[in-house]
Each structure stands twice: as structure tokens, then as C-alpha cells.
Write a protein that holds these residues in place. Structure first.
Motif, mmCIF file in Angstrom:
data_model
loop_
_atom_site.group_PDB
_atom_site.id
_atom_site.type_symbol
_atom_site.label_atom_id
_atom_site.label_comp_id
_atom_site.label_asym_id
_atom_site.label_seq_id
_atom_site.Cartn_x
_atom_site.Cartn_y
_atom_site.Cartn_z
ATOM 1 N N SER A 135 5.012 36.120 81.669
ATOM 2 C CA SER A 135 6.074 35.991 82.668
ATOM 3 C C SER A 135 5.530 35.514 84.008
ATOM 4 O O SER A 135 4.399 35.842 84.388
ATOM 5 N N CYS A 136 6.349 34.777 84.726
ATOM 6 C CA CYS A 136 6.003 34.343 86.091
ATOM 7 C C CYS A 136 6.346 35.392 87.130
ATOM 8 O O CYS A 136 5.993 35.241 88.303
ATOM 9 N N TYR A 137 7.033 36.457 86.729
ATOM 10 C CA TYR A 137 7.652 37.333 87.727
ATOM 11 C C TYR A 137 7.118 38.750 87.768
ATOM 12 O O TYR A 137 7.761 39.648 88.281
ATOM 13 N N TYR A 138 5.937 38.972 87.213
ATOM 14 C CA TYR A 138 5.304 40.265 87.416
ATOM 15 C C TYR A 138 4.700 40.332 88.812
ATOM 16 O O TYR A 138 4.262 39.314 89.356
ATOM 17 N N PRO A 139 4.638 41.555 89.406
ATOM 18 C CA PRO A 139 3.838 41.701 90.635
ATOM 19 C C PRO A 139 2.394 41.294 90.367
ATOM 20 O O PRO A 139 1.939 41.279 89.222
ATOM 21 N N LYS A 140 1.664 40.966 91.406
ATOM 22 C CA LYS A 140 0.293 40.466 91.243
ATOM 23 C C LYS A 140 -0.575 41.423 90.439
ATOM 24 O O LYS A 140 -1.442 41.002 89.683
ATOM 25 N N SER A 176 5.882 52.302 85.957
ATOM 26 C CA SER A 176 6.658 51.286 86.657
ATOM 27 C C SER A 176 5.839 50.790 87.837
ATOM 28 O O SER A 176 4.869 51.423 88.262
ATOM 29 N N PHE A 177 6.267 49.666 88.401
ATOM 30 C CA PHE A 177 5.508 49.000 89.449
ATOM 31 C C PHE A 177 6.446 48.652 90.604
ATOM 32 O O PHE A 177 7.079 47.606 90.597
ATOM 33 N N GLY A 178 6.547 49.563 91.575
ATOM 34 C CA GLY A 178 7.390 49.299 92.727
ATOM 35 C C GLY A 178 8.824 49.070 92.310
ATOM 36 O O GLY A 178 9.476 49.944 91.736
ATOM 37 N N TYR A 179 9.332 47.863 92.550
ATOM 38 C CA TYR A 179 10.707 47.541 92.226
ATOM 39 C C TYR A 179 10.928 47.339 90.738
ATOM 40 O O TYR A 179 12.054 47.245 90.267
ATOM 41 N N MET A 180 9.866 47.269 89.975
ATOM 42 C CA MET A 180 9.987 46.847 88.579
ATOM 43 C C MET A 180 9.852 48.026 87.625
ATOM 44 O O MET A 180 8.760 48.520 87.381
ATOM 45 N N ASP A 181 10.978 48.516 87.131
ATOM 46 C CA ASP A 181 10.964 49.515 86.076
ATOM 47 C C ASP A 181 10.743 48.801 84.750
ATOM 48 O O ASP A 181 11.335 47.760 84.486
ATOM 49 N N ALA A 239 12.569 38.560 84.044
ATOM 50 C CA ALA A 239 13.225 37.811 85.119
ATOM 51 C C ALA A 239 14.443 38.564 85.633
ATOM 52 O O ALA A 239 14.713 38.575 86.848
ATOM 53 N N GLU A 240 15.176 39.222 84.731
ATOM 54 C CA GLU A 240 16.360 39.971 85.170
ATOM 55 C C GLU A 240 15.974 41.175 86.025
ATOM 56 O O GLU A 240 16.654 41.508 87.002
ATOM 57 N N VAL A 241 14.881 41.841 85.663
ATOM 58 C CA VAL A 241 14.435 42.982 86.463
ATOM 59 C C VAL A 241 14.058 42.530 87.871
ATOM 60 O O VAL A 241 14.340 43.199 88.860
ATOM 61 N N ALA A 242 13.422 41.366 87.964
ATOM 62 C CA ALA A 242 13.025 40.848 89.273
ATOM 63 C C ALA A 242 14.216 40.339 90.072
ATOM 64 O O ALA A 242 14.253 40.488 91.303
ATOM 65 N N PHE A 243 15.207 39.765 89.389
ATOM 66 C CA PHE A 243 16.368 39.176 90.072
ATOM 67 C C PHE A 243 17.654 39.611 89.368
ATOM 68 O O PHE A 243 18.330 38.812 88.717
ATOM 69 N N PRO A 244 18.029 40.891 89.492
ATOM 70 C CA PRO A 244 19.184 41.413 88.732
ATOM 71 C C PRO A 244 20.517 40.772 89.093
ATOM 72 O O PRO A 244 21.440 40.790 88.281
#
Length: 216
Positions: free
Chosen positions: A170-175, A89-94, A199-204
Motif C-alpha cells: 500500500s501507498c498509504y501506510y504511515p512511514k 494500531s498506528f495513530g489514525y490507522m486502526d 486506502a479507505e482507512v486513510a481517507f474514509p
């Protein structure tokens, strides 16, 4: 408990091994009834005893290279496609279960891509080449931008990259994860669904309408 690792039949996966989950861990097995409903754990055991399960799909935990580095698991789905779930996982992104890969090869390749993105400064075995990577393509299809209409927001791009094989970006992965471009979706539907998932993981609190799987 020692694990019994097996090799994949696909020559492209000769650098990978897997072990298959057994009934000691029923939560790692997905069973489907005739309507396509999925069951796991104690519920699966109960349905199985009643003879209501028509397809059983255990997780295959995948490792790579001589060191046996853990990648995650893959599992066959009701329609014969494959899903993949990374153990990183990457920080906020499981990482989510990504469905719709045409073959085991593409699911395993995706897991390897995620590991590379998780540890970009570490030298690992290379991600395997695509089956058509050294062939001359007749014509590469253009990318399609995917928007959420109700937000007028771009969530990424999809592309038919080879004979009914789709990829997504995706546009919403961490860098640190910008290099991930899953390839091997069996249809446009699964490529778009993947973009919704990320997108849902980034903006639930905003993205809540992920398309259901075809058999759900």
C-alpha cells in the motif's frame, strides 16, 4: 479463566500458539448460512438454533515466542481462505480484517509483520521465512500498479510472487509501517481488495467502494 493454548500443525508455525474462542463468547465466532451471509453474537445463536448455519469459524487468538506475545486473531472464511486482524494500531490507522490468505501460515505471518512494524526498535523473534524463500524462482512476475480510476490515484502495487500467491504493497501506510508487504493472498482480487481497505482507512470520506467478498 485459564486459556488452553494449542500448537499449529504446520511446522513453519512451530514458534506460535493459539487458543480458539468458544461459545461463551459468540461474538468471536462467525457462522455462515447457505447463502454465505455471516452471523455473529446473539444473531448467530438464534440462526444456529434454527439449524440455518452450515459453517462455524471461531477466532484463533495467536501468540508468538516463549513470552507469548499477542499478535491478534485469525479466522477461516466461507471459501476456506483465512483472514487476519492485528491487535496493534498506528495513530489514525486502526488495523482492519485482511481477508484472502491462502493458508493459516500466511495469515499468522502477516500478524507478525504488523507487530514488527509497530515496534521497529524492539528485538523479537524473526518473521518466518516463506516456503519458497530459498528456492530459485524461474521468473518473478512484474508488479502491477493499482489506481482508483475515478480519482486517478495510485493506491499501491500487487504482484504474483510465487505460483498463484499474491502480495500487495500500500501507498498509504504511515512511514513506520512501510516494511509491511502482506504475502499469501490466494488471488489478485484479494490483493487489490487489501489496497482498497488501507486506502479507505486513510481517507474514509473518499474511498467508499471496497469490493465485496465473493460470497457476500
Amino acid at each position: 479463566m485459564s486459556l488452553h493454548f494449542q500448537v499449529f500443525h504446520c511446522p513453519c508455525l512451530s514458534n506460535y500458539k493459539f487458543y480458539t474462542s468458544g461459545w461463551d463468547y459468540p461474538e468471536q465466532i462467525c457462522g455462515y448460512d447457505r447463502q454465505g451471509h455471516s452471523w455473529q453474537g446473539e444473531e448467530l445463536l438464534a440462526m444456529r438454533e434454527q439449524g440455518l448455519i452450515i459453517k462455524e469459524c471461531p477466532e484463533k487468538t495467536v501468540v508468538v515466542g516463549e513470552k507469548g506475545l499477542l499478535l491478534g486473531y485469525i479466522r477461516e472464511c466461507f471459501d476456506g481462505t483465512w483472514l487476519a486482524h492485528s491487535c496493534y494500531s498506528f495513530g489514525y490507522m486502526d488495523m482492519v480484517e485482511v481477508s484472502g490468505f491462502k493458508k493459516e501460515f500466511y495469515a499468522v505471518r502477516y500478524l507478525h509483520q504488523v507487530m514488527d512494524a509497530a515496534f521497529p526498535d524492539t528485538a523479537y523473534d524473526s518473521v518466518p521465512d516463506l516456503p519458497w524463500q530459498h528456492k530459485k524462482l524461474v521468473q518473478e512476475q512484474p508488479e502491477k500498479a493499482i489506481f482508483l480510476e475515478y480519482l486517478n490515484a495510485l493506491i499501491g502495487y500487487i504482484q504474483e510472487c510465487y505460483k498463484r500467491i499474491w502480495c500487495a504493497y500500500s501507498c498509504y501506510y504511515p512511514k513506520s509501517m512501510n516494511e509491511i508487504k502482506p504475502i499469501g493472498f490466494i488471488s489478485e482480487f484479494y490483493a487489490v481488495r487489501y489496497l482498497y481497505q488501507i486506502a479507505e482507512v486513510a481517507f474514509p470520506d473518499i474511498i467508499q467502494d471496497i469490493p465485496n467478498l465473493p460470497w457476500e
